[in-house]
Design a protein around this motif. Structure first.
Motif, short mmCIF file in Angstrom:
data_model
loop_
_atom_site.label_atom_id
_atom_site.label_comp_id
_atom_site.label_asym_id
_atom_site.label_seq_id
_atom_site.Cartn_x
_atom_site.Cartn_y
_atom_site.Cartn_z
N ALA A 168 101.14 48.56 2.50
CA ALA A 168 100.72 49.83 3.10
C ALA A 168 99.21 49.90 3.22
O ALA A 168 98.67 50.40 4.21
CB ALA A 168 101.26 50.99 2.26
N ASP A 169 98.51 49.40 2.23
CA ASP A 169 97.04 49.40 2.24
C ASP A 169 96.49 48.54 3.38
O ASP A 169 95.45 48.85 3.98
CB ASP A 169 96.52 48.90 0.90
CG ASP A 169 95.02 49.08 0.76
OD1 ASP A 169 94.49 50.09 1.27
OD2 ASP A 169 94.39 48.20 0.15
N ARG A 170 97.21 47.47 3.70
CA ARG A 170 96.76 46.55 4.75
C ARG A 170 97.25 46.95 6.15
O ARG A 170 96.86 46.31 7.13
CB ARG A 170 97.26 45.14 4.44
CG ARG A 170 96.65 44.54 3.16
CD ARG A 170 97.22 43.15 2.93
NE ARG A 170 96.68 42.55 1.72
CZ ARG A 170 97.05 41.35 1.26
NH1 ARG A 170 97.97 40.65 1.92
NH2 ARG A 170 96.52 40.86 0.15
N ALA A 171 98.10 47.97 6.24
CA ALA A 171 98.70 48.35 7.52
C ALA A 171 97.73 49.17 8.35
O ALA A 171 97.92 50.38 8.57
CB ALA A 171 100.00 49.10 7.28
N ALA A 172 96.69 48.52 8.84
CA ALA A 172 95.65 49.22 9.59
C ALA A 172 96.17 49.84 10.88
O ALA A 172 95.58 50.79 11.42
CB ALA A 172 94.51 48.26 9.90
N GLY A 173 97.29 49.31 11.40
CA GLY A 173 97.84 49.84 12.64
C GLY A 173 98.71 51.07 12.45
O GLY A 173 99.32 51.56 13.40
N HIS A 174 98.77 51.59 11.24
CA HIS A 174 99.61 52.74 10.94
C HIS A 174 98.77 53.91 10.42
O HIS A 174 97.81 53.71 9.66
CB HIS A 174 100.66 52.38 9.88
CG HIS A 174 101.76 51.52 10.41
ND1 HIS A 174 101.56 50.22 10.79
CD2 HIS A 174 103.08 51.79 10.63
CE1 HIS A 174 102.71 49.70 11.20
NE2 HIS A 174 103.64 50.63 11.12
N ASP A 175 99.16 55.11 10.85
CA ASP A 175 98.54 56.32 10.31
C ASP A 175 99.27 56.80 9.06
O ASP A 175 98.68 57.46 8.21
CB ASP A 175 98.56 57.44 11.36
CG ASP A 175 97.80 57.06 12.61
OD1 ASP A 175 96.74 56.43 12.48
OD2 ASP A 175 98.30 57.38 13.71
N LEU A 176 100.58 56.48 8.97
CA LEU A 176 101.37 56.98 7.84
C LEU A 176 102.47 55.99 7.48
O LEU A 176 103.19 55.49 8.34
CB LEU A 176 102.02 58.33 8.20
CG LEU A 176 102.99 58.92 7.18
CD1 LEU A 176 102.26 59.28 5.89
CD2 LEU A 176 103.71 60.13 7.76
#
Length: 272
Positions: A231-239
């Motif tokens: 989740a910390d690395r999921a730069a393409g996600h806002d949530l």
């Protein structure tokens, strides 16, 4: 449930039987009709004699689909459902808390029944359970049923059992969400991580992902840490929303979930 390992069938059957007996229910088994009765009884009685005692007092019965629909010779959903309703009422009259049945679906080739008729019954049996203390497991041997039938039955039933304790199942939702069922222990870290990576990759367009942990019986530190890291690395996600119970939420919090702005935990109370 479906199986292609006979040991899996025995494990699920004996667990289902013993839970029913412990809860004061009447249990009727419809085992594979090609199995000798002595083998079924030996498996049930292995490690304890409680099942033998239950048979003596009429709480546990062995039967067959042929016997259930008798005097009819041909299977019809109406005949089977009607008889199961009668057996449920009889169990209540006898003072039991309910009725549960384990039905091995190899009765279908044994009776040379039309698979389409059987599938119709499986998808139109809701009334059998409404307001009645009745439950059943339908067990499909994958060596005897085609993939299309198994897939249709998996979707038709309200629950699909894991084959073994300790297993992890991943279910992708139509909205791109991912749900985990079973046990996410340390041994399951790789498939758990892979499933999350795929779900994150497939939800970049929506920029959000819902992860459901509420059907996990166990969440290891290794898997919880992997979830936070991804989740910390999921730069393409806002949530990245995680639906979880109180224990899981506490585990994620202690491992640093609060330090990841896009990660949000939503506590869900498990149904009793």
């Amino acid at each position: 449930m479906s199986y292609d390992d006979d040991e899996v069938r025995w494990e699920v059957m004996t667990a289902f039987v013993r839970l029913g007996l412990a809860q004061g229910e009447k249990v009727i088994l419809f085992p594979d009709p090609w199995l000798p009765e002595a083998e079924v009884l030996a498996r049930l009685d292995f490690t304890g004699r409680s099942t033998a005692t239950a048979r003596e007092r009429g709480q546990l019965l062995l039967s067959s689909m042929r016997a259930l629909i008798r005097p009819d010779l041909r299977f019809t959903p109406e005949r089977q459902i009607g008889r199961l309703r009668s057996e449920t009422a009889r169990a209540a009259d006898e003072g039991f808390t309910g009725l549960r049945t384990f039905i091995d679906m190899r009765w279908v080739p044994d009776l040379d029944a039309d698979v389409r008729v059987m599938m119709h019954r499986e998808t139109h049996a809701d009334a059998l359970f409404d307001g009645r203390p009745y439950s059943e497991i339908c067990a499909y041997d994958r060596r005897w049923f085609g993939r299309e039938v198994l897939h249709a039955m998996d979707r038709a039933h309200p629950r699909s059992l894991l084959e073994r304790l300790g297993s992890l199942r991943t279910v992708r939702g139509g909205d791109g969400s991912v749900r985990f069922v079973g046990e996410a222990d340390s041994a399951a870290r790789r498939p758990f991580t892979t499933a999350l990576e795929l779900a994150l990759s497939g939800s970049t367009g929506a920029r959000r992902l819902m992860v459901d942990l509420t059907q996990l019986h166990f969440l290891s530190v290794a898997c919880a840490t992997a979830l936070i890291r991804l989740a910390d690395r999921a730069a393409g996600h806002d949530l990245v929303e995680v639906r979880c119970d109180r224990v899981q939420a506490r585990t994620l919090l202690r491992l640093g979930a609060a330090t990841v702005p896009r990660l949000r935990t939503t506590e869900v109370v498990r149904p009793c």
